[in-house]
Design a protein around this motif. Structure first.
Motif, PDB file in Angstrom:
ATOM      1  N   ALA A  82       2.346  23.131-110.062  1.00 28.71           N
ATOM      2  CA  ALA A  82       1.175  23.197-109.520  1.00 28.71           C
ATOM      3  C   ALA A  82       0.447  24.525-109.612  1.00 28.71           C
ATOM      4  O   ALA A  82      -0.889  24.781-109.722  1.00 28.71           O
ATOM      5  N   GLY A  83       1.317  25.653-109.820  1.00 21.18           N
ATOM      6  CA  GLY A  83       1.114  27.092-109.598  1.00 21.18           C
ATOM      7  C   GLY A  83       0.286  27.316-111.210  1.00 21.18           C
ATOM      8  O   GLY A  83      -0.726  27.719-111.508  1.00 21.18           O
TER       9      GLY A  83
ATOM     10  N   LEU B 158      -1.119  24.862-113.193  1.00 20.41           N
ATOM     11  CA  LEU B 158      -2.414  24.389-113.169  1.00 20.41           C
ATOM     12  C   LEU B 158      -3.559  25.148-112.710  1.00 20.41           C
ATOM     13  O   LEU B 158      -4.647  25.139-113.213  1.00 20.41           O
ATOM     14  N   GLN B 159      -3.062  26.212-111.663  1.00 19.11           N
ATOM     15  CA  GLN B 159      -4.300  27.041-111.348  1.00 19.11           C
ATOM     16  C   GLN B 159      -4.560  28.258-112.191  1.00 19.11           C
ATOM     17  O   GLN B 159      -5.577  29.174-111.617  1.00 19.11           O
ATOM     18  N   VAL B 160      -3.885  28.690-112.997  1.00 17.40           N
ATOM     19  CA  VAL B 160      -4.012  29.762-114.011  1.00 17.40           C
ATOM     20  C   VAL B 160      -5.074  29.600-114.779  1.00 17.40           C
ATOM     21  O   VAL B 160      -5.349  28.325-115.442  1.00 17.40           O
ATOM     22  N   ASP B 161      -6.144  30.502-114.795  1.00 14.84           N
ATOM     23  CA  ASP B 161      -7.061  30.703-115.765  1.00 14.84           C
ATOM     24  C   ASP B 161      -6.763  31.363-117.102  1.00 14.84           C
ATOM     25  O   ASP B 161      -6.474  32.469-117.421  1.00 14.84           O
TER      26      ASP B 161
END
Length: 93
Positions: A81-82, A84-87
């Protein structure tokens, strides 16, 4: 072990539904508040002499390998989940 995980997920989903339908708090806070209220209710029932629920809870918790559950289950989901939040555009040098 999968049965216990299914029970916990179902219980959390029911609490989230009750929060959304009746209470209206943010999801994480609402589930935590309802779980806290149910825990206090269980402690109160145990103090009044209704220990059957406590015995069931203890037997259920003794079946759970928390180290394996944390390291093999929850940690992998949290890392995914973390990630998935990485740009990715910000990672370029």
């Amino acid at each position: 072990m999968p049965d216990i995980a299914a029970i916990f997920l179902t219980f959390t989903a029911v609490l989230a539904y009750l929060n959304r339908s009746f209470i209206g708090l943010p999801p994480t806070i609402g589930v935590m508040v309802i779980a806290l209220a149910l825990s206090l209710m269980t402690i109160g029932l145990d103090a009044l002499g209704f220990g059957v629920l406590r015995d069931f809870e203890e037997s259920l918790l003794h079946k759970v390998d928390f180290s394996g559950l944390l390291m093999e289950g929850m940690l992998s989901l949290l890392l995914f989940a973390g990630a998935l939040q990485v740009d990715l555009s910000e990672l370029r040098v």
